[in-house]
Design a protein around this motif. Structure first.
Motif, PDB file in Angstrom:
ATOM      1  N   GLY A  72       0.782  -1.103   0.105  1.00 54.43           N
ATOM      2  CA  GLY A  72      -0.212   0.027  -0.044  1.00 54.43           C
ATOM      3  C   GLY A  72       0.919   1.149  -0.062  1.00 54.43           C
ATOM      4  O   GLY A  72       2.035   0.994  -0.094  1.00 54.43           O
ATOM      5  N   PRO A  73       0.295   2.323   0.183  1.00 53.14           N
ATOM      6  CA  PRO A  73      -1.163   2.649   0.048  1.00 53.14           C
ATOM      7  C   PRO A  73      -1.782   2.587  -1.305  1.00 53.14           C
ATOM      8  O   PRO A  73      -0.941   2.552  -2.322  1.00 53.14           O
ATOM      9  CB  PRO A  73      -1.148   4.002   0.578  1.00 53.14           C
ATOM     10  CG  PRO A  73       0.337   4.771   0.206  1.00 53.14           C
ATOM     11  CD  PRO A  73       1.255   3.573   0.159  1.00 53.14           C
ATOM     12  N   PHE A  74      -2.990   2.485  -1.476  1.00 47.02           N
ATOM     13  CA  PHE A  74      -3.680   2.481  -2.840  1.00 47.02           C
ATOM     14  C   PHE A  74      -4.280   3.525  -3.152  1.00 47.02           C
ATOM     15  O   PHE A  74      -5.330   3.395  -3.990  1.00 47.02           O
ATOM     16  CB  PHE A  74      -4.474   1.071  -2.535  1.00 47.02           C
ATOM     17  CG  PHE A  74      -3.534  -0.181  -2.412  1.00 47.02           C
ATOM     18  CD1 PHE A  74      -2.651  -0.528  -3.508  1.00 47.02           C
ATOM     19  CD2 PHE A  74      -3.610  -0.689  -1.490  1.00 47.02           C
ATOM     20  CE1 PHE A  74      -1.767  -1.644  -3.370  1.00 47.02           C
ATOM     21  CE2 PHE A  74      -2.569  -1.877  -1.102  1.00 47.02           C
ATOM     22  CZ  PHE A  74      -1.891  -2.251  -2.066  1.00 47.02           C
ATOM     23  N   VAL A  75      -3.998   4.689  -2.915  1.00 48.65           N
ATOM     24  CA  VAL A  75      -4.473   6.029  -3.072  1.00 48.65           C
ATOM     25  C   VAL A  75      -3.176   6.736  -3.831  1.00 48.65           C
ATOM     26  O   VAL A  75      -2.193   6.928  -3.694  1.00 48.65           O
ATOM     27  CB  VAL A  75      -4.812   6.984  -1.908  1.00 48.65           C
ATOM     28  CG1 VAL A  75      -5.228   8.315  -2.258  1.00 48.65           C
ATOM     29  CG2 VAL A  75      -5.832   6.122  -1.124  1.00 48.65           C
ATOM     30  N   LYS A  76      -3.715   7.147  -5.079  1.00 53.44           N
ATOM     31  CA  LYS A  76      -2.975   7.881  -5.952  1.00 53.44           C
ATOM     32  C   LYS A  76      -2.167   9.215  -5.377  1.00 53.44           C
ATOM     33  O   LYS A  76      -2.698   9.768  -4.584  1.00 53.44           O
ATOM     34  CB  LYS A  76      -3.640   8.145  -7.299  1.00 53.44           C
ATOM     35  CG  LYS A  76      -2.844   9.131  -8.427  1.00 53.44           C
ATOM     36  CD  LYS A  76      -3.732   9.539  -9.430  1.00 53.44           C
ATOM     37  CE  LYS A  76      -2.903  10.158 -10.326  1.00 53.44           C
ATOM     38  NZ  LYS A  76      -2.997   9.650 -11.660  1.00 53.44           N
ATOM     39  N   GLY A  77      -0.822   9.326  -5.630  1.00 55.05           N
ATOM     40  CA  GLY A  77      -0.116  10.322  -5.302  1.00 55.05           C
ATOM     41  C   GLY A  77       0.561   9.991  -3.920  1.00 55.05           C
ATOM     42  O   GLY A  77       1.414  10.721  -3.208  1.00 55.05           O
ATOM     43  N   ARG A  78       0.104   9.004  -3.252  1.00 53.16           N
ATOM     44  CA  ARG A  78       0.778   8.591  -1.953  1.00 53.16           C
ATOM     45  C   ARG A  78       1.867   7.336  -2.149  1.00 53.16           C
ATOM     46  O   ARG A  78       1.452   6.215  -2.770  1.00 53.16           O
ATOM     47  CB  ARG A  78      -0.312   8.040  -0.851  1.00 53.16           C
ATOM     48  CG  ARG A  78      -1.188   9.205  -0.613  1.00 53.16           C
ATOM     49  CD  ARG A  78      -2.198   8.697   0.581  1.00 53.16           C
ATOM     50  NE  ARG A  78      -3.262   9.863   0.503  1.00 53.16           N
ATOM     51  CZ  ARG A  78      -4.305   9.646   1.319  1.00 53.16           C
ATOM     52  NH1 ARG A  78      -4.470   8.538   2.015  1.00 53.16           N
ATOM     53  NH2 ARG A  78      -5.096  10.731   1.547  1.00 53.16           N
ATOM     54  N   CYS A  79       2.947   7.195  -1.389  1.00 52.36           N
ATOM     55  CA  CYS A  79       3.739   6.200  -1.556  1.00 52.36           C
ATOM     56  C   CYS A  79       4.173   5.470  -0.302  1.00 52.36           C
ATOM     57  O   CYS A  79       4.699   4.419  -0.383  1.00 52.36           O
ATOM     58  CB  CYS A  79       5.263   6.818  -2.082  1.00 52.36           C
ATOM     59  SG  CYS A  79       5.993   7.841  -0.905  1.00 52.36           S
ATOM     60  N   VAL A  80       3.748   5.833   0.857  1.00 51.47           N
ATOM     61  CA  VAL A  80       3.995   5.165   1.847  1.00 51.47           C
ATOM     62  C   VAL A  80       2.745   5.169   3.107  1.00 51.47           C
ATOM     63  O   VAL A  80       2.176   6.304   2.957  1.00 51.47           O
ATOM     64  CB  VAL A  80       5.244   5.358   2.384  1.00 51.47           C
ATOM     65  CG1 VAL A  80       5.259   6.890   3.194  1.00 51.47           C
ATOM     66  CG2 VAL A  80       5.995   4.374   3.603  1.00 51.47           C
ATOM     67  N   ASP A  81       2.457   4.189   3.849  1.00 55.86           N
ATOM     68  CA  ASP A  81       1.599   4.159   4.796  1.00 55.86           C
ATOM     69  C   ASP A  81       2.326   3.942   6.176  1.00 55.86           C
ATOM     70  O   ASP A  81       2.876   2.843   6.066  1.00 55.86           O
ATOM     71  CB  ASP A  81       0.343   2.973   4.649  1.00 55.86           C
ATOM     72  CG  ASP A  81      -0.577   3.586   3.814  1.00 55.86           C
ATOM     73  OD1 ASP A  81      -1.087   4.819   3.733  1.00 55.86           O
ATOM     74  OD2 ASP A  81      -1.547   2.711   3.207  1.00 55.86           O
ATOM     75  N   LEU A  82       2.016   4.847   7.138  1.00 56.76           N
ATOM     76  CA  LEU A  82       2.935   4.551   8.368  1.00 56.76           C
ATOM     77  C   LEU A  82       1.757   4.052   9.319  1.00 56.76           C
ATOM     78  O   LEU A  82       0.659   4.592   9.369  1.00 56.76           O
ATOM     79  CB  LEU A  82       3.557   5.854   8.699  1.00 56.76           C
ATOM     80  CG  LEU A  82       4.623   6.451   8.061  1.00 56.76           C
ATOM     81  CD1 LEU A  82       4.051   7.062   6.804  1.00 56.76           C
ATOM     82  CD2 LEU A  82       5.622   7.133   8.983  1.00 56.76           C
ATOM     83  N   GLY A  83       2.286   3.243  10.192  1.00 57.73           N
ATOM     84  CA  GLY A  83       1.331   2.817  11.506  1.00 57.73           C
ATOM     85  C   GLY A  83       1.326   3.995  12.469  1.00 57.73           C
ATOM     86  O   GLY A  83       1.957   5.042  12.194  1.00 57.73           O
ATOM     87  N   ARG A  84       0.320   4.173  13.255  1.00 55.54           N
ATOM     88  CA  ARG A  84       0.091   5.099  14.222  1.00 55.54           C
ATOM     89  C   ARG A  84       1.544   5.661  15.026  1.00 55.54           C
ATOM     90  O   ARG A  84       1.439   6.983  15.045  1.00 55.54           O
ATOM     91  CB  ARG A  84      -0.911   5.075  15.114  1.00 55.54           C
ATOM     92  CG  ARG A  84      -1.129   6.161  15.943  1.00 55.54           C
ATOM     93  CD  ARG A  84      -2.492   6.385  16.497  1.00 55.54           C
ATOM     94  NE  ARG A  84      -3.216   7.511  16.516  1.00 55.54           N
ATOM     95  CZ  ARG A  84      -4.319   7.657  16.818  1.00 55.54           C
ATOM     96  NH1 ARG A  84      -5.170   6.753  16.865  1.00 55.54           N
ATOM     97  NH2 ARG A  84      -4.623   8.898  16.928  1.00 55.54           N
ATOM     98  N   ALA A  85       2.021   4.933  15.606  1.00 57.14           N
ATOM     99  CA  ALA A  85       3.351   5.005  16.273  1.00 57.14           C
ATOM    100  C   ALA A  85       4.470   5.784  15.424  1.00 57.14           C
ATOM    101  O   ALA A  85       4.871   6.866  15.633  1.00 57.14           O
ATOM    102  CB  ALA A  85       3.790   3.782  16.479  1.00 57.14           C
ATOM    103  N   GLY A  86       4.793   5.416  14.091  1.00 58.55           N
ATOM    104  CA  GLY A  86       5.599   6.050  13.244  1.00 58.55           C
ATOM    105  C   GLY A  86       5.020   7.486  12.771  1.00 58.55           C
ATOM    106  O   GLY A  86       5.746   8.564  12.619  1.00 58.55           O
ATOM    107  N   ALA A  87       3.675   7.559  12.432  1.00 58.58           N
ATOM    108  CA  ALA A  87       3.077   8.723  11.917  1.00 58.58           C
ATOM    109  C   ALA A  87       3.372   9.667  13.211  1.00 58.58           C
ATOM    110  O   ALA A  87       3.928  10.937  13.029  1.00 58.58           O
ATOM    111  CB  ALA A  87       1.729   8.718  11.732  1.00 58.58           C
ATOM    112  N   SER A  88       2.962   9.413  14.298  1.00 65.51           N
ATOM    113  CA  SER A  88       3.172  10.168  15.704  1.00 65.51           C
ATOM    114  C   SER A  88       4.517  10.609  15.984  1.00 65.51           C
ATOM    115  O   SER A  88       4.763  11.952  16.181  1.00 65.51           O
ATOM    116  CB  SER A  88       2.495   9.493  16.907  1.00 65.51           C
ATOM    117  OG  SER A  88       1.287   9.430  16.869  1.00 65.51           O
TER     118      SER A  88
END
Length: 101
Positions: A72-88
């Motif tokens: 993932g991610p599977f939304v155009k223009g996005r290249c990475v999905d982070l878990g909540r801990a990483g995003a924080s």
């Protein structure tokens, strides 16, 4: 680390809270824990599972090292999905422009 010449700049997103992914099996076979910090985990479309990526929030310069465990991610223009801990950890709320190396 991934090859720095292949750095991506794109929008990162957060997953695992309220979307049903937390506690489910990730694409590499592990159980996804959005709160994991050791190591932080991410979803990426093309990097091999186990690849360690440096994710840097371009708005504030904060960065983490994270292991690719999912697709993932599977939304155009996005290249990475982070878990909540990483995003924080990088000061991200929702989405953010990041560098991925």
């Amino acid at each position: 680390m991934a090859n720095p010449s292949r750095a991506e700049t794109c929008i990162a997103s957060q997953y695992g809270v309220g979307d049903g992914y937390h506690g489910k099996r990730a694409a590499n076979g592990s159980i996804f824990n959005t709160y994991a910090t050791s190591p932080y985990t991410v979803a990426h479309k093309t990097h091999r599972f186990g690849t360690v990526l440096r994710i840097t929030n371009l708005a504030n310069g904060r960065s983490i090292s994270a292991v690719v465990t999912d697709r993932g991610p599977f939304v155009k223009g996005r290249c990475v999905d982070l878990g909540r801990a990483g995003a924080s950890a990088i000061g991200m709320s929702g989405t953010a422009w990041v560098s991925v190396e």
